[in-house]
Design an enzyme around this catalytic site. Structure first.
Site, PDB file in Angstrom:
ATOM      1  N   SER A  58      11.771   2.178  -1.206  1.00 27.52           N
ATOM      2  CA  SER A  58      10.956   3.245  -1.791  1.00 27.52           C
ATOM      3  C   SER A  58       9.711   2.638  -2.420  1.00 27.52           C
ATOM      4  O   SER A  58       9.707   1.460  -2.801  1.00 27.52           O
ATOM      5  CB  SER A  58      11.746   4.050  -2.815  1.00 27.52           C
ATOM      6  OG  SER A  58      12.320   3.189  -3.747  1.00 27.52           O
ATOM      7  N   VAL A 110      11.708   5.460   2.140  1.00 28.60           N
ATOM      8  CA  VAL A 110      11.814   4.993   3.525  1.00 28.60           C
ATOM      9  C   VAL A 110      13.281   5.080   3.941  1.00 28.60           C
ATOM     10  O   VAL A 110      14.159   4.566   3.240  1.00 28.60           O
ATOM     11  CB  VAL A 110      11.292   3.543   3.661  1.00 28.60           C
ATOM     12  CG1 VAL A 110      11.348   3.090   5.109  1.00 28.60           C
ATOM     13  CG2 VAL A 110       9.874   3.424   3.114  1.00 28.60           C
ATOM     14  N   ASP A 132      -3.415  -6.980  -0.076  1.00 30.51           N
ATOM     15  CA  ASP A 132      -2.240  -6.898  -0.952  1.00 30.51           C
ATOM     16  C   ASP A 132      -1.124  -7.787  -0.393  1.00 30.51           C
ATOM     17  O   ASP A 132       0.030  -7.375  -0.310  1.00 30.51           O
ATOM     18  CB  ASP A 132      -1.777  -5.433  -1.064  1.00 30.51           C
ATOM     19  CG  ASP A 132      -0.823  -5.200  -2.223  1.00 30.51           C
ATOM     20  OD1 ASP A 132      -0.726  -6.082  -3.107  1.00 30.51           O
ATOM     21  OD2 ASP A 132      -0.155  -4.152  -2.242  1.00 30.51           O
TER      22      ASP A 132
HETATM   23  N1  LIG Z   1       9.260  -0.679   8.592  1.00 26.37           N
HETATM   24  C1  LIG Z   1      10.146  -0.888   7.626  1.00 26.37           C
HETATM   25  N2  LIG Z   1      11.375  -1.368   7.909  1.00 26.37           N
HETATM   26  C2  LIG Z   1      12.273  -1.579   6.920  1.00 26.37           C
HETATM   27  N3  LIG Z   1      12.044  -1.349   5.616  1.00 26.37           N
HETATM   28  C3  LIG Z   1      10.844  -0.876   5.278  1.00 26.37           C
HETATM   29  C4  LIG Z   1       9.837  -0.617   6.248  1.00 26.37           C
HETATM   30  N4  LIG Z   1       8.735  -0.154   5.616  1.00 26.37           N
HETATM   31  C5  LIG Z   1       9.044  -0.136   4.311  1.00 26.37           C
HETATM   32  N5  LIG Z   1      10.304  -0.556   4.084  1.00 26.37           N
HETATM   33  C6  LIG Z   1      10.981  -0.688   2.791  1.00 26.37           C
HETATM   34  O1  LIG Z   1      10.495   0.319   1.916  1.00 26.37           O
HETATM   35  C7  LIG Z   1       9.837  -0.283   0.785  1.00 26.37           C
HETATM   36  C8  LIG Z   1       8.627   0.564   0.420  1.00 26.37           C
HETATM   37  O2  LIG Z   1       7.727   0.576   1.523  1.00 26.37           O
HETATM   38  P1  LIG Z   1       6.169   0.386   1.310  1.00 26.37           P
HETATM   39  O3  LIG Z   1       5.925  -0.867   0.535  1.00 26.37           O
HETATM   40  O4  LIG Z   1       5.503   0.531   2.621  1.00 26.37           O
HETATM   41  O5  LIG Z   1       5.892   1.662   0.431  1.00 26.37           O
HETATM   42  P2  LIG Z   1       4.736   1.928  -0.596  1.00 26.37           P
HETATM   43  O6  LIG Z   1       4.820   3.356  -0.968  1.00 26.37           O
HETATM   44  O7  LIG Z   1       3.453   1.472  -0.013  1.00 26.37           O
HETATM   45  O8  LIG Z   1       5.190   0.985  -1.782  1.00 26.37           O
HETATM   46  P3  LIG Z   1       4.353   0.559  -3.049  1.00 26.37           P
HETATM   47  O9  LIG Z   1       4.208   1.784  -3.902  1.00 26.37           O
HETATM   48  O10 LIG Z   1       5.254  -0.493  -3.667  1.00 26.37           O
HETATM   49  O11 LIG Z   1       3.048   0.012  -2.549  1.00 26.37           O
HETATM   50  C9  LIG Z   1       9.514  -1.691   1.222  1.00 26.37           C
HETATM   51  O12 LIG Z   1       9.463  -2.572   0.124  1.00 26.37           O
HETATM   52  C10 LIG Z   1      10.669  -2.016   2.153  1.00 26.37           C
HETATM   53  O13 LIG Z   1      11.791  -2.419   1.400  1.00 26.37           O
END
Ligand SMILES: Nc1ncnc2c1ncn2[C@@H]1O[C@H](COP(=O)(O)OP(=O)(O)OP(=O)(O)O)[C@@H](O)[C@H]1O
Length: 350
Positions: free
Chosen positions: A35, A41, A173
């Protein structure tokens, strides 16, 4: 809102998401795999019909021997306007621009409604790099990856970042949490929320992105910066030591630590130290760039390195385009001068 009311609302939201995914050809599982600030996710499965109607998805999944994907659900109704109108479009356009590289997470497709946006992503199921580094400590009792493994992972990161830059995208980042590993151990660079298209050489950027501990000094100094140069990160240091070289939350204290330079744990090879120093230069122009990283003697696998060293000792020029000489493990790589011209050794000794 009370706990039970919150749970009811979450359940209702999840049911809606399951229906919206099904309408688009995906079976959303209840397994949440991550998340973010405004996203969740989930593990999901593509249906046979979805694959038939979506040749891109079918081609992306070919060779994976499974039909699993990660679906990132962003609640655009709850997220700030800046997030929905700026960072989310940046993330989508960066992922589209960097499609398709083995070490950059693939965006298969997107769909949205007035409440949510859905990003269907390639699944990287194993863990993120931070978890992997911590697991090594738990299993092997050693802080950090061994240098052979760190080199394998780092090559993939260099390749992913080089691909992004050549596609006109700067990540801004880079940190261990944004580097995922799939079930085969392949690196997948993700989270392009700060991705930027205009950050190339001739148009300096000014937005503060990333976390202080990972941030390039010119950004900490609030200067305009070159997005490609700032994309260097200090991930290598984290990989081999399980620590960030300078851990500070205040930008001015970080700069103070950077001016004094890093200290290294005993046992780290001088070549690795040299490359890390090459990343941690205060002046961006003094830092190693991606080509110099790729040509650095530490990046050469050990087996190749000994062959190259032997052929170098015999006076052969070597046919490989990779670095032909490697620092002896006895002295500092910089002072031995045994890295290729233009490598971090040259830069740090300058
Ligand atoms: N393609 C993927 N496969 C598996 N796990 C994923 C994938 N994309 C994201 N995740 C999981 O979900 C988490 C959150 O995803 P992501 O970092 O893209 O979200 P975000 O909303 O951009 O987060 P933040 O607010 O921390 O920037 C990741 O740290 C990872 O654990």
């Amino acid at each position: 809102m009370k706990g039970s009311a919150r749970r009811k609302l979450d359940q209702q939201n999840f049911t809606e998401q399951v229906c919206e995914c099904r309408d688009n050809g995906y079976l959303l599982s209840s397994r949440k795999i991550g998340s973010g600030a405004f996203s969740k996710v989930y593990l999901a499965y593509t249906t046979h019909e979805c694959m038939q109607h979506n040749p891109k998805l079918a081609s992306d999944l070919r060779g994976k021997h499974h039909a699993m994907v990660a679906i990132k659900i962003i609640s655009t109704a709850e997220a700030p306007v800046e997030f929905s109108q700026k960072f989310l479009p940046c993330e989508i356009s960066s992922l589209n621009a960097t499609y398709k590289h083995l070490n950059v997470v693939q965006l298969h497709e997107t769909y949205q409604n007035s409440q949510r946006s859905y990003l269907v992503l390639e699944l990287a199921a194993r863990s993120d790099l931070l978890e992997h580094i911590n697991a090594v400590l738990d299993h092997r009792g050693r802080p950090g990856l061994d240098e052979e493994e760190a080199r394998r992972v780092f090559w993939q990161l260099v390749s992913a970042v080089a691909h992004c830059h050549s596609s006109g995208i700067v990540h801004r980042d880079l940190k261990c949490e944004n580097i995922l590993l799939d079930d085969q151990g392949l690196l997948k660079l993700t989270d392009f929320g700060f991705g930027n298209r205009s950050g190339l050489r001739n148009s300096p950027l000014s937005t503060f992105c990333s976390s202080v501990a990972y941030t390039a000094p010119e950004i900490l100094m609030s200067k305009k910066y070159n997005g490609e140069q700032a994309d260097r990160g200090i991930i290598l240091s984290a990989m081999v030591t399980r620590k960030l070289p300078f851990k500070e939350h205040q930008p001015h204290r970080m700069l103070h630590l950077m001016r004094h330079g890093p200290t290294f744990r005993p046992g780290m090879s001088p070549e690795c130290q040299d490359l890390i120093r090459g990343f941690l230069q205060l002046r961006p122009r003094a830092c190693v760039d991606l080509q110099q990283v790729a040509a650095h003697c530490w990046m050469l696998p050990t087996a190749l390195a000994s062959t190259a060293a032997a052929s170098s000792a015999q006076g052969h020029s070597g046919s490989n385009a990779r670095p032909s000489r490697r620092a002896s493990s006895a002295g500092s790589a910089s002072s031995s001068g045994s890295c290729r011209p233009g490598s971090a050794a040259r830069l740090t000794s300058a």
